[in-house]
Enzyme design. Structure first.
Site, PDB file in Angstrom:
ATOM      1  N   GLY A  51       0.804  -1.204   0.000  1.00 52.56           N
ATOM      2  CA  GLY A  51       0.000   0.000   0.000  1.00 52.56           C
ATOM      3  C   GLY A  51       0.844   1.263   0.000  1.00 52.56           C
ATOM      4  O   GLY A  51       0.424   2.298  -0.490  1.00 52.56           O
TER       5      GLY A  51
ATOM      6  N   GLY B 180       3.976   1.626  -1.419  1.00 54.87           N
ATOM      7  CA  GLY B 180       4.686   1.776  -2.683  1.00 54.87           C
ATOM      8  C   GLY B 180       5.764   0.713  -2.790  1.00 54.87           C
ATOM      9  O   GLY B 180       5.852  -0.185  -1.956  1.00 54.87           O
ATOM     10  N   PRO B 181       6.629   0.781  -3.816  1.00 50.10           N
ATOM     11  CA  PRO B 181       7.652  -0.235  -4.016  1.00 50.10           C
ATOM     12  C   PRO B 181       8.800  -0.122  -3.017  1.00 50.10           C
ATOM     13  O   PRO B 181       9.056   0.946  -2.462  1.00 50.10           O
ATOM     14  CB  PRO B 181       8.144   0.039  -5.445  1.00 50.10           C
ATOM     15  CG  PRO B 181       7.884   1.495  -5.650  1.00 50.10           C
ATOM     16  CD  PRO B 181       6.623   1.793  -4.891  1.00 50.10           C
TER      17      PRO B 181
ATOM     18  N   ASP C   5       0.278  -2.830  14.934  1.00 50.45           N
ATOM     19  CA  ASP C   5       0.150  -3.847  13.878  1.00 50.45           C
ATOM     20  C   ASP C   5       1.220  -4.937  14.025  1.00 50.45           C
ATOM     21  O   ASP C   5       1.873  -5.317  13.061  1.00 50.45           O
ATOM     22  CB  ASP C   5       0.241  -3.191  12.505  1.00 50.45           C
ATOM     23  CG  ASP C   5      -0.397  -4.040  11.403  1.00 50.45           C
ATOM     24  OD1 ASP C   5      -1.246  -4.895  11.735  1.00 50.45           O
ATOM     25  OD2 ASP C   5      -0.046  -3.861  10.225  1.00 50.45           O
TER      26      ASP C   5
END
Length: 406
Positions: free
Chosen positions: A63, A65-66, A182
Site C-alpha cells: 500500500g 509503494g515499491p 500492527d
C-alpha cells in the site's frame, strides 16, 4: 550525505500536516534530529544504490509503494521504501514512520537510516534485513516442511524473546511510549543471525504519559487486534500485548490465527480458542507444529502457550505487560496465574470483568506488512498470504453489535 535539513523537511512533511500545534512541534523536532544525526540522503545516492530503482532490485510492493534493495557507497545494504505517488494513506504512513523511528535504536527494531525528498519522490532508507519475514518462514505452503524446519524450536523461542524485548523498549524505554498497532508475523523480520526485528511503523502511535488509554480510529490486521480496540477504539500498550500473544501461539503451532478454518478441530473459531481448549484439557503439547516436534522443549512450549493465553485475555487489565513477559522468558519459569478465556474478536464470549460481549470487525481493507530480503505482500514487501488491515470508526456499528448478539 547531508543536505539542507530545513528545506528537506519542509518539502517532506508540510504536505502531510494541516496545522502546526503538536504536529508542528514534531516537524521541528524531526528537522533538528535530521540536522544533528545526518539522516538526510541525496536522491542521486539512492539512485546509484538501487541501480536507478531497477526492477531486479525490487523486493516487493504494498500500500505504501515499491521497496528496493540497494548498497550505499560505504558498503551498507539498505531497503529503500518509495512513496507511491498519489497514495494518501501512504503519505500519512510515510510521515508517521519517519517521525516515530527517528530516535528509535534497539537491536529488535528495524533501523531507519534516513530520508530523502526529491520532487514528488519521498523515500525512507532502512537497514536491509537478510532473511524473509516471519510469516513467509512460518506459513509458507511451498516446500513448507523444509522451510519450517529452518525455524527449530530454539530459534522460535529466541524470536518470541526478541520481539518481547523490542516491544518492551517501545512501550517503556523509547523517548516516548510507542504503540505499534500492527504486530504480526509479516511485520517481524529476521536478520542473518535470525535475530527478530519489529518493522513497519506506518500505523504506530505515540502514547501520552499521563493517560491509561486513548480513543482512536481502529487500524490493524484481522486476527491480531485486541477486542476492546476493535469494539471501542480503546488503544493502550495492552493492544500490542494482545497481538504479541497471538504471534506466540502462531510460533508454537505453525498455524495462522486468521486461517482458523484450517484447524483440525471444527468446534473452534480461532487459534486462540483452540489453544485455550487444549490448555484446559491439559493437552497443550498437542498444538506443537509437527515440524518442530523433535526439537521442542516441552516445558518451554507449555510456558509459552500459557504466556500467549495470558497476553490475549479478554480484559486488558488481566494481560501481562511486556516487562513481566521478558522476565518470564529470560529467567527460569515461575508459577504463572491461570488464564481465563481469551478475547476473540468476531466470536461470542463474555468479558468476565465487564459482563459484556466481545467484538467483531468491519471496515475497509488494505495490505500491511514489512521490509524483507524477498518479496512479501505488505506495506513494505509482498507476503505469501493475504492479510487484512482494518480501519474502522471509533465505535462499532449497530449492525456489528446486532451480529455479535445473535
Amino acid at each position: 550525505m547531508t543536505t539542507k535539513p530545513k528545506k528537506f523537511f519542509d518539502s517532506l512533511i508540510k504536505p502531510f500536516l494541516g496545522g502546526r500545534g503538536k504536529e508542528g512541534k514534531a516537524e521541528e523536532d524531526l528537522e533538528a534530529i535530521a540536522a544533528t544525526e545526518q539522516k538526510v540522503f541525496r536522491y542521486e545516492k539512492l539512485v546509484a544504490a538501487t541501480r536507478n530503482f531497477s526492477p531486479k532490485q525490487k523486493l516487493g510492493e504494498g500500500g505504501f509503494g515499491p521497496v528496493f534493495r540497494g548498497r550505499l557507497e560505504d558498503g551498507r545494504e539498505v531497503a529503500v521504501k518509495q512513496l507511491g505517488r498519489g497514495s494518501r494513506q501512504g503519505a500519512k504512513e510515510f510521515q508517521n514512520e519517519a517521525m516515530l523511528l527517528s530516535r528509535v535504536q534497539h537491536k529488535n527494531v528495524v533501523n531507519l537510516y534516513g530520508y530523502c525528498a526529491h520532487g514528488d519522490d519521498k523515500l525512507l532508507v532502512y537497514e536491509f534485513v537478510q532473511h524473509e519475514s516471519l510469516d513467509k518462514l512460518l506459513f509458507s505452503k511451498e516446500g513448507s516442511q523444509c522451510r519450517k524446519t529452518e525455524l527449530a524450536w530454539n530459534q522460535r523461542y529466541q524470536v518470541i524473546l526478541g520481539v518481547a524485548r523490542g516491544l518492551l523498549y517501545l512501550h517503556e524505554d523509547a523517548h516516548t511510549t510507542i504503540i505499534h498497532r500492527d504486530i504480526k508475523a509479516s511485520n517481524i523480520l529476521l536478520d542473518d543471525r535470525w535475530v527478530p526485528k519489529i518493522a513497519d511503523f506506518g500505523m504506530a502511535r505515540l502514547f501520552p504519559e499521563d493517560e491509561t488509554h486513548v480513543n482512536t480510529r481502529v487500524a490493524g490486521t484481522n486476527g491480531y487486534m485486541a477486542p476492546e480496540y476493535v469494539m471501542h477504539g480503546r488503544l493502550s500498550t495492552k493492544a500490542d500485548v494482545f497481538s504479541f500473544g497471538v504471534v506466540v501461539l502462531e510460533l508454537v503451532s505453525g498455524r495462522k490465527n486468521s486461517s482458523f478454518n484450517l484447524l483440525p478441530n471444527p468446534d473452534v473459531d480461532s487459534l486462540l480458542e483452540w489453544a485455550w481448549k487444549l490448555y484446559k484439557k491439559g493437552q497443550t503439547l498437542d498444538m506443537i507444529d509437527p515440524a518442530i516436534v523433535s526439537t521442542a522443549d516441552p516445558e518451554q512450549v507449555k510456558m509459552c502457550v500459557q504466556v500467549g493465553l495470558l497476553c490475549t485475555q479478554s480484559d486488558p487489565k488481566l494481560r501481562l505487560d511486556m516487562k513481566r513477559v521478558v522476565i518470564i522468558l529470560s529467567k527460569k519459569p515461575t508459577v504463572l496465574e491461570e488464564p481465563t478465556r481469551p478475547g476473540i474478536p468476531g466470536s461470542r464470549y463474555r468479558r468476565r470483568s465487564h459482563g459484556m460481549q466481545g467484538s467483531g470487525h468491519s471496515g475497509g481493507e488494505s495490505s500491511s506488512g514489512s521490509i524483507s530480503a524477498t518479496a512479501s505482500a505488505s506495506t513494505a514487501a509482498l507476503t505469501a498470504s493475504t492479510s487484512t488491515t482494518l480501519t474502522t470508526p471509533r465505535h462499532a456499528s449497530q449492525q456489528e453489535r446486532r451480529s455479535l448478539q445473535r
